[in-house]
Design an enzyme around this catalytic site. Structure first.
Site, PDB file in Angstrom:
ATOM      1  N   HIS A 152       0.846  -1.202   0.000  1.00 53.02           N
ATOM      2  CA  HIS A 152       0.000   0.000   0.000  1.00 53.02           C
ATOM      3  C   HIS A 152       0.874   1.243   0.000  1.00 53.02           C
ATOM      4  CE1 HIS A 152      -0.311   0.954   4.636  1.00 53.02           C
ATOM      5  NE2 HIS A 152       0.902   0.605   4.304  1.00 53.02           N
ATOM      6  N   CYS A 171       6.283   6.195   4.129  1.00 50.83           N
ATOM      7  CA  CYS A 171       5.100   5.420   3.732  1.00 50.83           C
ATOM      8  C   CYS A 171       4.375   6.059   2.553  1.00 50.83           C
ATOM      9  CB  CYS A 171       4.134   5.278   4.916  1.00 50.83           C
ATOM     10  SG  CYS A 171       4.789   4.302   6.282  1.00 50.83           S
ATOM     11  N   HIS A 177       4.930   0.145  -0.329  1.00 52.04           N
ATOM     12  CA  HIS A 177       5.683  -0.779   0.513  1.00 52.04           C
ATOM     13  C   HIS A 177       4.719  -1.860   0.988  1.00 52.04           C
ATOM     14  CE1 HIS A 177       3.835   2.031   3.339  1.00 52.04           C
ATOM     15  NE2 HIS A 177       3.893   1.057   4.245  1.00 52.04           N
ATOM     16  N   HIS A 179       3.277  -5.199   3.653  1.00 46.12           N
ATOM     17  CA  HIS A 179       3.082  -5.725   5.004  1.00 46.12           C
ATOM     18  C   HIS A 179       2.543  -7.150   4.906  1.00 46.12           C
ATOM     19  CE1 HIS A 179       3.582  -1.919   7.185  1.00 46.12           C
ATOM     20  NE2 HIS A 179       2.848  -1.349   6.241  1.00 46.12           N
ATOM     21  N   ASP A 214      -5.393 -10.504  -0.954  1.00 46.24           N
ATOM     22  CA  ASP A 214      -4.066 -11.072  -0.749  1.00 46.24           C
ATOM     23  C   ASP A 214      -3.199 -10.883  -1.998  1.00 46.24           C
ATOM     24  OD1 ASP A 214      -2.018 -12.432   0.555  1.00 46.24           O
ATOM     25  OD2 ASP A 214      -2.652 -14.384  -0.221  1.00 46.24           O
ATOM     26  N   HIS A 215      -1.938 -10.502  -1.774  1.00 47.89           N
ATOM     27  CA  HIS A 215      -0.959 -10.272  -2.851  1.00 47.89           C
ATOM     28  C   HIS A 215      -1.462  -9.245  -3.861  1.00 47.89           C
ATOM     29  CE1 HIS A 215       1.079 -13.720  -1.123  1.00 47.89           C
ATOM     30  NE2 HIS A 215       2.103 -13.497  -1.918  1.00 47.89           N
ATOM     31  N   GLU A 266      -1.129  -4.358  11.375  1.00 44.90           N
ATOM     32  CA  GLU A 266      -0.228  -3.953  10.294  1.00 44.90           C
ATOM     33  C   GLU A 266       1.178  -4.464  10.574  1.00 44.90           C
ATOM     34  OE1 GLU A 266      -0.418  -0.016   7.964  1.00 44.90           O
ATOM     35  OE2 GLU A 266       1.067   0.326   9.544  1.00 44.90           O
TER      36      GLU A 266
END
Length: 276
Positions: A152, A171, A177, A179, A214-215, A266
């Site tokens: 994100h 960020c 980047h 998580h 996801d991904h 997070e």
């Protein structure tokens, strides 16, 4: 009025003969933090979180001696759990716990027991509550943790580029980047002929959250966080709300359950829960 919580840990032996004996669980051990009795060979680790409510005694400062809680759980709950694991392995954990609530409440002092949470794994637990009134139905909570990997970028369209860099720092880098988010839905369910199970919850979470998020690069790949099409900035606060709003209707459709909350981690140090 205060809430007192006590964790009781033990290794439940596979042997029915040992598991049926309350003495096996009341005996004092040397490592109460790790669990008494300790694992001897192969068994099942058990952690129960007992929540009681009451007022502290003016003289002692104690509301309830924790040794009383320990002995009540070890004498009236753990032997039954050991037997149930062997004799009734397909029984819903909430139903197993529910069978001990009244006797445990009696041993602790009528009206003091609030709930018992059974941590079946480090990621999955079931919590059963005492009815608050004579007419209220017993309820239980299911919590399970899941993981998704996603990228994100924290960037608010209402701020200038300079303001975004000042607000979000690294960020805000355009390339984003990543998580490994850990998510924990908490479902309130009713005791009924077909109660919500872990398998049901996992299926719903897989379909409504894992598959679509996801991904992904949240800002680009998902409309909920793509501000070009009306999405919101993918902060952990907003992610918790969006995931709650996606999952809640699916849980409610079960008919005997509702989504109590959604927690998103997070990092290990930062999480948000919606609703508060």
């Amino acid at each position: 009025m205060l809430l007192l919580r006590r964790a009781v840990r033990a290794s439940l032996p596979i042997s029915r003969g040992v598991g049926d004996s309350p003495d096996a669980f009341i005996a004092r051990g040397v490592n109460g933090f790790g669990g008494v009795p300790a694992m001897d060979g192969v068994g099942f680790f058990c952690e129960l979180i007992i929540t009681c409510k009451g007022e502290p005694d003016a003289r002692t400062g104690y509301f309830k001696d924790i040794k009383v809680i320990d002995d009540a759980v070890r004498g009236s709950v753990l032997p039954g759990l050991a037997s149930a694991i062997i004799a009734r392995p397909r029984t819903h954990p909430a139903a197993v716990l529910g069978g001990f609530m009244d006797s445990l409440d009696a041993k602790l002092g009528r009206g003091s027991l609030v709930s018992v949470r059974w941590n079946l794994t480090p990621m999955y637990n079931v919590e059963v509550f005492m009815p608050t009134t004579s007419s209220s139905a017993p309820a239980f909570l299911i919590r399970q943790r899941f993981e998704i990997a996603a990228a994100h970028r924290l960037h608010a369209e209402t701020l200038s580029d300079e303001e975004n860099r000042a607000m979000f720092g690294k960020c805000n880098r355009p390339s984003g980047h990543g998580h490994n988010y850990v998510i924990e839905p908490c479902v309130r369910a009713e005791f009924c002929e077909s109660p919500m199970t872990l398998a049901m919850l996992e299926s719903l979470v897989h379909r409504t959250i894992l598959e679509p998020f996801d991904h992904t690069f949240l800002n680009i790949d998902t409309p909920e966080f793509d501000q070009r099409v009306g999405g919101v900035n993918p902060s952990v606060e907003n992610i918790a709300r969006v995931f709650y709003e996606r999952l809640a209707p699916q849980v409610l459709a079960h008919g005997h359950a509702s989504l109590e909350s959604m927690t998103v981690f997070e990092t290990e140090k930062t999480s948000a829960t919606y609703p508060a």
